[in-house]
Design a protein around this motif. Structure first.
Motif, PDB file in Angstrom:
ATOM      1  N   ILE B  21      45.254  36.594  46.128  1.00  0.00           N
ATOM      2  CA  ILE B  21      44.688  36.670  44.793  1.00  0.00           C
ATOM      3  C   ILE B  21      44.829  35.330  44.095  1.00  0.00           C
ATOM      4  O   ILE B  21      45.876  34.709  44.133  1.00  0.00           O
ATOM      5  N   SER B 409      42.093  47.334  36.503  1.00  0.00           N
ATOM      6  CA  SER B 409      41.240  47.319  37.686  1.00  0.00           C
ATOM      7  C   SER B 409      39.792  47.453  37.228  1.00  0.00           C
ATOM      8  O   SER B 409      39.496  48.208  36.305  1.00  0.00           O
ATOM      9  N   HIS B 412      33.720  44.310  40.290  1.00  0.00           N
ATOM     10  CA  HIS B 412      33.017  43.036  40.199  1.00  0.00           C
ATOM     11  C   HIS B 412      32.138  42.940  41.443  1.00  0.00           C
ATOM     12  O   HIS B 412      32.658  42.851  42.539  1.00  0.00           O
ATOM     13  N   ASN B 415      33.036  44.981  44.657  1.00  0.00           N
ATOM     14  CA  ASN B 415      34.460  45.105  44.936  1.00  0.00           C
ATOM     15  C   ASN B 415      35.286  45.463  43.721  1.00  0.00           C
ATOM     16  O   ASN B 415      35.011  45.020  42.616  1.00  0.00           O
ATOM     17  N   GLN B 416      36.302  46.278  43.982  1.00  0.00           N
ATOM     18  CA  GLN B 416      37.266  46.576  42.951  1.00  0.00           C
ATOM     19  C   GLN B 416      38.257  45.423  42.926  1.00  0.00           C
ATOM     20  O   GLN B 416      38.828  45.066  43.969  1.00  0.00           O
ATOM     21  N   VAL B 417      38.416  44.806  41.761  1.00  0.00           N
ATOM     22  CA  VAL B 417      39.303  43.648  41.624  1.00  0.00           C
ATOM     23  C   VAL B 417      40.214  43.879  40.419  1.00  0.00           C
ATOM     24  O   VAL B 417      39.964  44.754  39.600  1.00  0.00           O
ATOM     25  N   ARG B 430      39.822  36.904  35.796  1.00  0.00           N
ATOM     26  CA  ARG B 430      39.634  37.800  36.938  1.00  0.00           C
ATOM     27  C   ARG B 430      40.524  37.326  38.076  1.00  0.00           C
ATOM     28  O   ARG B 430      40.736  36.132  38.241  1.00  0.00           O
ATOM     29  N   PRO B 432      40.243  37.531  41.744  1.00  0.00           N
ATOM     30  CA  PRO B 432      39.460  37.994  42.893  1.00  0.00           C
ATOM     31  C   PRO B 432      40.307  38.062  44.163  1.00  0.00           C
ATOM     32  O   PRO B 432      41.227  37.275  44.334  1.00  0.00           O
ATOM     33  N   SER B 433      39.971  39.015  45.005  1.00  0.00           N
ATOM     34  CA  SER B 433      40.668  39.135  46.271  1.00  0.00           C
ATOM     35  C   SER B 433      39.629  39.140  47.370  1.00  0.00           C
ATOM     36  O   SER B 433      38.595  39.782  47.243  1.00  0.00           O
ATOM     37  N   GLN B 437      39.652  46.194  48.521  1.00  0.00           N
ATOM     38  CA  GLN B 437      39.591  46.746  47.170  1.00  0.00           C
ATOM     39  C   GLN B 437      41.006  46.727  46.584  1.00  0.00           C
ATOM     40  O   GLN B 437      41.937  47.214  47.206  1.00  0.00           O
TER      41      GLN B 437
END
Lengths: 183, 447
Positions: B21, B409, B412, B415-417, B430, B432-433, B437
């Motif tokens: 992340i 949560s 985006h 995807n769930q971020v 944000r 992001p990963s 998810q």
């Protein structure tokens, strides 16, 4: 039709019917006496004919049962019911499917079913766990009303944790709002 | 016994993984206070793993309260207080700088000192203010807001020491305790077929990720113990929802609730002695409080609709819950002594997932208005609600222990971020990963 008319009709018609019956019986007896020497074979033949007839009936009945079982099994292949948004009402289109599952469970008291409740991602995960349980229980109650024993049914809610379709479209959301019967 | 062994085999406990992340600031704050964290002066031969000043800058920027200058914007890079050119910094509009010095003590061991310098004060006094002490004029150095003693640390502790300095700078300048040494727990769902569900604990900025549990079945609802040594969470590993308490240091796990139906939404009381939870063993989802010592349950709610998502008030005397008793889900406050419920929210179609701010002046909620789910904050005195986010399908808000930031949560793209929003809604970022998810974040108490 007036009662007097009906009486008159019966008076005329009934003797005719009785006569016809006695005639037929008479003929049968005549045939039997006339073909006295071949009585044994004739009786055999008649027996054979009878047993063929019986077997056919059984087969037909069997086929009907198998047909019905196939139909029920096919219906039971449907183990997923979908729900409207934020709703746990079982829709009318699933009644036949649930009846098939209920029939199987009634016939097999040892069989057990787990009903999973699922939701789409809208709303919080905890609220969706509660909503998923409501869906699973609404299916469980439906089966119980069809005579399935409560001890054969258990429920588990996965809320929004196990989506069937992971794309985030409206179509995917409607696929994810479901109850699944797992044997 | 066999069951326990299988359980242990099916779960990989505490495995370090790479940081997946990183934080992307999506909405900054023009009014944020300008500050400069000057690259710390280094005397030594050993290679430093990270730049302390970079980590402090990132921390302060992410708080939403500061606007740290990039290195190329700095008029000079003073080694220490004596080297500071106050006029040059004033012209750049910077009112506070932090300088620091790092020494390489022996292999693997470092030492750091740092100073927080008030540029405005320094500009006025020329850094040479004097005051009377024992009848004599001495240098008061009142432009130096704080000068640290040397801090000795291991090379593996660079990030931790940097966050500790950020905490001090933040508290010195805002009066609010810093929360940069805290952690977040969250659920990661990967695409891999084998054990896709993971419970992860990471530093608040996403570094030092550690996998706590990995399972074939869903994991949900992590809740921190007030001493930040344990997590309670929901696991479906035995094909039903069960609540476990997991000791993060020993790795031992204990099942505390496995009733028929829902065992969910664990929430640790502020004193650590009780756990609020949701059970449906008596028919439908109701809120209970379990005494963790005796394991006795006290039923808190009793009605035919859904009651869920309990969260404790800071004084431990009441719970905020989500209830459908009025038709649609809304938040209610329940006084534990009397059992009396009092409806809190009226704005929008639904309000869910509430939690109290640490100052007890407001609640953070998931608000649904015209079908959109956003994080909002409601003032408890006036009842007015402010929607804080603009993202899509927001859920699971968790508040930093100093009440400054909310992690939640959101969706985006596909995807769930995780995302951050400041409690005033003015700063957004944000996280992001790239690996799956990410959901159900839980911000730890102070470590």
């Amino acid at each position: 039709m007036q009662p007097t008319q009906l009486l008159k009709y019966l008076v005329v018609v009934l003797p005719m019917l009785t006569a016809a019956c006695s005639t037929t019986t008479g003929e049968d007896t005549a045939t039997a006496t006339n073909a006295n020497d071949t009585a044994t074979t004739g009786a055999l033949a008649q027996n054979d004919a009878d047993s063929v007839e019986v077997m056919t009936l059984q087969k037909k009945r069997q086929m009907e049962i198998e047909e019905e079982e196939k139909k029920q099994a096919a219906l039971r292949q449907t183990n997923m019911l979908f729900f409207d948004f934020d709703d746990s009402q079982v829709e009318g289109k699933y009644f036949e499917v649930l009846e098939a599952h209920a029939a199987y469970l009634r016939a097999n008291p040892g069989a057990k079913v787990v009903i999973e409740g699922h939701c789409d991602e809208r709303g919080t995960p905890e609220y969706n766990i509660a909503l998923g349980e409501r869906r699973a229980k609404s299916v469980a109650k439906y089966l119980q009303n069809l005579g399935v024993t409560a001890s054969q049914i258990s429920t588990v809610s996965y809320g929004e944790e196990k989506p069937l379709d992971k794309s985030r479209t409206e179509a995917a959301f409607s696929k994810n709002r479901r109850a699944v019967l797992v044997y | 016994m066999k069951k326990i062994v299988t359980l242990l085999l099916s779960l990989v406990l505490i495995t370090p993984v790479q940081a997946a992340i990183e934080i992307l600031i999506t909405e900054g704050l023009d009014s944020a206070r300008p500050i400069a964290i000057v690259p710390f002066h280094y005397e030594g031969v050993a290679q430093m793993p990270v730049k302390i000043s970079d980590i402090i800058s990132a921390d302060l920027g992410r708080s939403g309260k500061f606007n740290p200058k990039a290195v190329f914007e700095m008029p000079q890079q003073p080694k220490n207080v004596e080297d500071v050119d106050y006029t040059a910094w004033t012209e750049k509009g910077v009112d506070t700088i932090v300088t620091g010095q790092i020494y390489d003590v022996r292999p693997g061991q470092f030492s750091v000192t740092y100073q927080i310098i008030d540029i405005i004060r320094g500009q006025i006094t020329g850094g040479g203010a004097q005051m009377l002490s024992g009848g004599e004029l001495v240098a008061s150095n009142d432009h130096i807001m704080f000068a640290s003693k040397p801090i000795s640390f291991d090379s593996s502790d660079f990030r931790r020491v940097s966050h500790a300095i950020s905490d001090k700078v933040f508290e010195q300048l805002t009066g609010i305790k810093g929360a940069f040494q805290t952690k977040i727990a969250y659920v990661l769902v990967t695409e891999q077929p084998n054990r896709p569900y993971q419970l992860v604990v990471a530093d608040y900025d996403g570094y030092n990720e550690q996998e706590i549990v990995r399972s074939n079945e869903p994991l949900m609802s992590p809740s921190w113990s007030p001493d930040a040594t344990k997590l309670a969470y929901v696991t479906f590993e035995n094909r039903q929802a069960q609540i476990f308490i997991h000791d993060l240091y020993s790795g031992s796990r204990e099942m505390i609730a496995s009733y028929p139906g829902i065992n969910g939404a664990p929430s640790w009381s502020p004193d650590g002695s009780k756990m609020a939870m949701v059970l449906s063993k008596d028919g439908n989802p109701e809120v209970y409080v379990m005494d963790l010592l005796t394991r006795r349950l006290t039923r808190i709610t009793n009605n035919r609709t859904i009651d869920t998502e309990p969260s404790w008030s800071p004084d431990g005397k009441s719970l905020v819950i989500t209830s459908e008793r009025g038709g649609r889900p809304q938040l209610y406050r329940i006084e534990l002594s009397s059992g009396k419920a009092h409806r809190l929210t009226y704005t929008g179609e639904m309000n869910l997932g509430g939690s109290f701010l640490p100052d007890n002046k407001g609640v953070v909620v998931v608000n649904r208005t015209r079908g959109n789910y956003h994080i909002a904050r409601q003032d408890l005195r006036t009842g007015s609600m402010q929607v804080l986010t603009k993202t899509y399908l927001d859920e699971s808000p968790s508040i930093s222990p100093n009440g400054n930031m909310i992690i939640y949560s959101t969706l985006h793209g596909q995807n769930q971020v995780l995302a951050l929003v400041s409690v005033d809604g003015r700063f957004k970022a944000r996280l992001p990963s790239g690996v799956g998810q990410v959901k159900s974040p839980a911000w730890s108490p102070y470590m």
